[in-house]
Design a protein around this motif. Structure first.
Motif, PDB file in Angstrom:
ATOM      1  N   ILE A  11     -73.893 -50.972  29.936  1.00  8.52           N
ATOM      2  CA  ILE A  11     -73.208 -52.229  30.271  1.00  8.52           C
ATOM      3  C   ILE A  11     -71.808 -52.244  29.671  1.00  8.52           C
ATOM      4  N   HIS A  12     -71.685 -51.725  28.452  1.00  9.79           N
ATOM      5  CA  HIS A  12     -70.367 -51.637  27.817  1.00  9.79           C
ATOM      6  C   HIS A  12     -69.445 -50.732  28.625  1.00  9.79           C
ATOM      7  N   SER A  13     -69.972 -49.555  29.017  1.00 10.17           N
ATOM      8  CA  SER A  13     -69.147 -48.607  29.770  1.00 10.17           C
ATOM      9  C   SER A  13     -68.722 -49.192  31.105  1.00 10.17           C
ATOM     10  N   MET A  14     -69.651 -49.832  31.804  1.00  6.16           N
ATOM     11  CA  MET A  14     -69.349 -50.402  33.113  1.00  6.16           C
ATOM     12  C   MET A  14     -68.333 -51.540  32.993  1.00  6.16           C
ATOM     13  N   THR A  15     -68.482 -52.397  31.983  1.00  3.60           N
ATOM     14  CA  THR A  15     -67.549 -53.507  31.797  1.00  3.60           C
ATOM     15  C   THR A  15     -66.144 -52.997  31.519  1.00  3.60           C
ATOM     16  N   ARG A  16     -66.027 -51.983  30.653  1.00  7.69           N
ATOM     17  CA  ARG A  16     -64.727 -51.415  30.346  1.00  7.69           C
ATOM     18  C   ARG A  16     -64.092 -50.778  31.579  1.00  7.69           C
ATOM     19  N   MET A  17     -64.913 -50.149  32.407  1.00  8.74           N
ATOM     20  CA  MET A  17     -64.387 -49.493  33.595  1.00  8.74           C
ATOM     21  C   MET A  17     -63.886 -50.514  34.611  1.00  8.74           C
ATOM     22  N   VAL A  18     -64.678 -51.557  34.838  1.00  9.71           N
ATOM     23  CA  VAL A  18     -64.314 -52.553  35.849  1.00  9.71           C
ATOM     24  C   VAL A  18     -63.103 -53.371  35.426  1.00  9.71           C
ATOM     25  N   LEU A  61     -68.223 -61.539  25.984  1.00 11.28           N
ATOM     26  CA  LEU A  61     -69.194 -61.305  27.057  1.00 11.28           C
ATOM     27  C   LEU A  61     -70.528 -61.066  26.378  1.00 11.28           C
ATOM     28  N   LEU A  62     -71.426 -62.024  26.473  1.00  7.55           N
ATOM     29  CA  LEU A  62     -72.585 -62.108  25.578  1.00  7.55           C
ATOM     30  C   LEU A  62     -73.900 -62.011  26.339  1.00  7.55           C
ATOM     31  N   ASP A  63     -74.662 -60.978  26.032  1.00  3.22           N
ATOM     32  CA  ASP A  63     -75.993 -60.826  26.621  1.00  3.22           C
ATOM     33  C   ASP A  63     -76.945 -61.837  25.983  1.00  3.22           C
ATOM     34  N   VAL A  64     -77.806 -62.409  26.783  1.00  6.27           N
ATOM     35  CA  VAL A  64     -78.743 -63.413  26.263  1.00  6.27           C
ATOM     36  C   VAL A  64     -79.903 -62.747  25.537  1.00  6.27           C
ATOM     37  N   VAL A  65     -80.534 -61.741  26.170  1.00  9.69           N
ATOM     38  CA  VAL A  65     -81.737 -61.108  25.616  1.00  9.69           C
ATOM     39  C   VAL A  65     -81.352 -59.793  24.950  1.00  9.69           C
ATOM     40  N   MET A  66     -81.477 -59.769  23.611  1.00  7.06           N
ATOM     41  CA  MET A  66     -81.211 -58.528  22.864  1.00  7.06           C
ATOM     42  C   MET A  66     -82.342 -58.304  21.879  1.00  7.06           C
ATOM     43  N   ILE A 109     -66.942 -68.197  25.897  1.00  3.44           N
ATOM     44  CA  ILE A 109     -68.211 -67.480  25.952  1.00  3.44           C
ATOM     45  C   ILE A 109     -68.669 -67.351  27.397  1.00  3.44           C
ATOM     46  N   ILE A 110     -68.901 -66.097  27.824  1.00  2.25           N
ATOM     47  CA  ILE A 110     -69.491 -65.822  29.139  1.00  2.25           C
ATOM     48  C   ILE A 110     -70.844 -65.177  28.890  1.00  2.25           C
ATOM     49  N   LEU A 111     -71.900 -65.859  29.269  1.00  2.00           N
ATOM     50  CA  LEU A 111     -73.256 -65.342  29.085  1.00  2.00           C
ATOM     51  C   LEU A 111     -73.645 -64.459  30.257  1.00  2.00           C
ATOM     52  N   ARG A 112     -74.367 -63.371  29.936  1.00  2.00           N
ATOM     53  CA  ARG A 112     -74.917 -62.491  30.968  1.00  2.00           C
ATOM     54  C   ARG A 112     -76.354 -62.151  30.593  1.00  2.00           C
ATOM     55  N   THR A 113     -77.213 -62.008  31.565  1.00  2.00           N
ATOM     56  CA  THR A 113     -78.590 -61.649  31.279  1.00  2.00           C
ATOM     57  C   THR A 113     -79.178 -60.833  32.421  1.00  2.00           C
ATOM     58  N   GLY A 114     -80.031 -59.882  32.062  1.00  2.00           N
ATOM     59  CA  GLY A 114     -80.754 -59.116  33.061  1.00  2.00           C
ATOM     60  C   GLY A 114     -82.137 -59.653  33.293  1.00  2.00           C
ATOM     61  N   GLN A 115     -82.493 -60.719  32.546  1.00  6.62           N
ATOM     62  CA  GLN A 115     -83.831 -61.317  32.684  1.00  6.62           C
ATOM     63  C   GLN A 115     -83.671 -62.799  32.976  1.00  6.62           C
ATOM     64  N   PRO A 116     -83.613 -63.168  34.248  1.00  4.42           N
ATOM     65  CA  PRO A 116     -83.351 -64.565  34.619  1.00  4.42           C
ATOM     66  C   PRO A 116     -84.388 -65.551  34.110  1.00  4.42           C
ATOM     67  N   GLY A 117     -85.538 -65.081  33.711  1.00  4.96           N
ATOM     68  CA  GLY A 117     -86.564 -65.986  33.184  1.00  4.96           C
ATOM     69  C   GLY A 117     -86.163 -66.629  31.882  1.00  4.96           C
ATOM     70  N   ASN A 143     -68.517 -71.006  28.927  1.00  3.55           N
ATOM     71  CA  ASN A 143     -67.618 -70.981  30.077  1.00  3.55           C
ATOM     72  C   ASN A 143     -68.323 -70.618  31.369  1.00  3.55           C
ATOM     73  N   ASP A 144     -69.219 -69.637  31.306  1.00  2.00           N
ATOM     74  CA  ASP A 144     -69.864 -69.170  32.523  1.00  2.00           C
ATOM     75  C   ASP A 144     -71.186 -68.511  32.171  1.00  2.00           C
ATOM     76  N   TYR A 145     -72.057 -68.414  33.172  1.00  2.83           N
ATOM     77  CA  TYR A 145     -73.353 -67.766  32.985  1.00  2.83           C
ATOM     78  C   TYR A 145     -73.707 -67.016  34.255  1.00  2.83           C
ATOM     79  N   TRP A 146     -74.054 -65.723  34.085  1.00  2.43           N
ATOM     80  CA  TRP A 146     -74.384 -64.889  35.237  1.00  2.43           C
ATOM     81  C   TRP A 146     -75.635 -64.067  34.966  1.00  2.43           C
ATOM     82  N   GLN A 147     -76.413 -63.841  36.018  1.00  2.00           N
ATOM     83  CA  GLN A 147     -77.449 -62.824  35.992  1.00  2.00           C
ATOM     84  C   GLN A 147     -76.791 -61.496  36.355  1.00  2.00           C
ATOM     85  N   LYS A 148     -77.128 -60.448  35.626  1.00  2.00           N
ATOM     86  CA  LYS A 148     -76.486 -59.159  35.861  1.00  2.00           C
ATOM     87  C   LYS A 148     -76.724 -58.648  37.286  1.00  2.00           C
ATOM     88  N   ALA A 149     -77.856 -58.998  37.858  1.00  2.00           N
ATOM     89  CA  ALA A 149     -78.187 -58.523  39.196  1.00  2.00           C
ATOM     90  C   ALA A 149     -77.259 -59.081  40.266  1.00  2.00           C
TER      91      ALA A 149
END
Length: 384
Positions: A41-48, A84-89, A113-121, A135-141
């Motif tokens: 996720i770190h590599s992809m974020t830096r690339m994008v 850019l903050l993952d919810v589930v760690m 703060i922008i929240l991101r999570t791969g587990q929408p539950g 500021n924002d909240y996204w599911q990684k999918a």
């Protein structure tokens, strides 16, 4: 949370988009903290976001792979614009805990703060997002490069605007301090000449009454200047651990002396629990003095009673100050924290404004209500 449809050329971010190498510019970058336990996720974020710019300034990334690591970084540095903050760690709500501690423990109200999570539950409730100023909240999918760059733009614009407001506030505070200094010099001169004139005219002069009025009003103006100067000087609510019951005991000594100046035999009901809280001792002392002094003045005239308590309620230390006088009138309630608002002709009206300013600086919550006896109750919730 986001229902917009993706276009054909808007691929999912975590499905393997490619981007050009980041450009190197000799300008101050926007600092971004990536917090996620997945290295990809770190590599992809830096690339994008590698070639992303906002107002001709690129991004500079720092990585943390757990919530605790991110907090250690944020304790050392306060110049991050976005996280850019993952919810589930390490736990299912690690990201939410980090966000809460950023706003309360670290008292950082600027970082976006922008929240991101791969587990929408484990999505946060809307109330949590509002309270923690997310500021924002996204599911990684469903997160695409376009959506991420849009969120980043919105977050940086918000960060920039908040800093502009803070700089304006600091400029006004500096101007208020300068004006207060100039006024203090003039009041001292006026009062000095009034006292000199009184001595020269003698005790039988008809002018003495006017000179006494001048001295009284200059003294009152001096109190206003002193309060404004203190208010303007509250620029940093620094972080340090303070034993609140010790501070409260010292503050009450000052308040008891104030009661004597009013010739009021106040009964104090004290209920303290020893607790360490995050606050500068002098600022915490000022909050207690202002609240208790206010309660002393408005307590019942015949049998004045003021209660002060410090208790643990959930994750907070509750400082509660209550008097047995009349409660605050409903039409006055919206204005009690405004500078110079007072129902007492002889008062300055800055005490509760100072309380509100310090509380805002530490992200404390101040509530006002009426007791069962009808008196005013001020409650300050201080995170533990």
């Amino acid at each position: 949370m986001h229902s917009e449809k993706m276009s054909a050329n808007d691929e999912l971010l975590f499905s393997g988009e490619e981007n050009e190498e980041p450009l190197v510019r000799n300008v101050d970058p926007w600092h971004v903290l990536i917090v996620d336990d997945e290295p990809d996720i770190h590599s992809m974020t830096r690339m994008v976001l590698g070639d992303f710019e906002f107002e001709d300034r690129p991004l500079e990334f720092v990585s943390a792979y757990s919530g605790e690591d991110s907090l250690e970084i944020l304790r050392e540095r306060s110049d991050f614009a976005v996280i850019l903050l993952d919810v589930v760690m390490e736990t299912n709500v690690a990201g939410l805990d980090v966000a809460r501690r950023i706003r309360t423990e670290l008292n950082n109200q600027f970082i976006r703060i922008i929240l991101r999570t791969g587990q929408p539950g484990f999505a946060p409730e809307s109330k949590v997002i509002t309270e923690l100023d997310i500021n924002d909240y996204w599911q990684k999918a469903e997160l695409t490069s376009r959506r991420l760059t849009t969120s980043m733009t919105t977050a940086l614009r918000s960060y920039r605007d908040m800093h502009k407001i803070e700089l304006n506030r600091e400029s006004l505070a500096n101007m208020a301090t300068s004006v207060a200094h100039q006024i203090r010099n003039r009041t001292m001169t006026i009062n000095g000449f009034a006292n000199l004139a009184s001595r020269k005219l003698g005790p039988d002069s008809d002018v003495l009454e006017y000179l006494e009025t001048i001295s009284h009003e200059t003294a009152r103006l001096e109190e206003i200047v002193k309060s404004v100067s203190f208010f303007a000087a509250i620029d940093n609510c620094d972080h340090c651990r303070t034993e609140i019951s010790e501070v409260a005991e010292e503050a009450l000594k000052v308040c008891r002396e104030y009661a004597k100046t009013l010739s009021r035999d106040v009964q104090f009901d004290i209920d303290f629990t020893e607790l360490n809280v995050d606050a500068r001792p002098d600022l915490l002392t000022k909050v207690i003095i202002e609240l208790v002094s206010n309660a002393i003045f408005f307590a019942d005239e015949q049998q004045p009673r003021v209660s002060v308590s410090l208790k643990v309620v959930g994750d907070y230390c509750m400082l509660v100050v209550e008097d047995n006088g009349a409660c605050i009138a409903g039409n006055d309630l919206p204005y009690i924290f405004d500078p110079f608002f007072t129902t007492r002709p002889e008062a300055v009206g800055m005490g509760l404004s100072i309380v509100n300013r310090i509380s805002s600086g530490y992200n404390w919550t101040v509530d006002v209500s009426c007791s069962d006896e009808g008196g005013a109750v001020f409650s300050v919730a201080i995170p533990l």
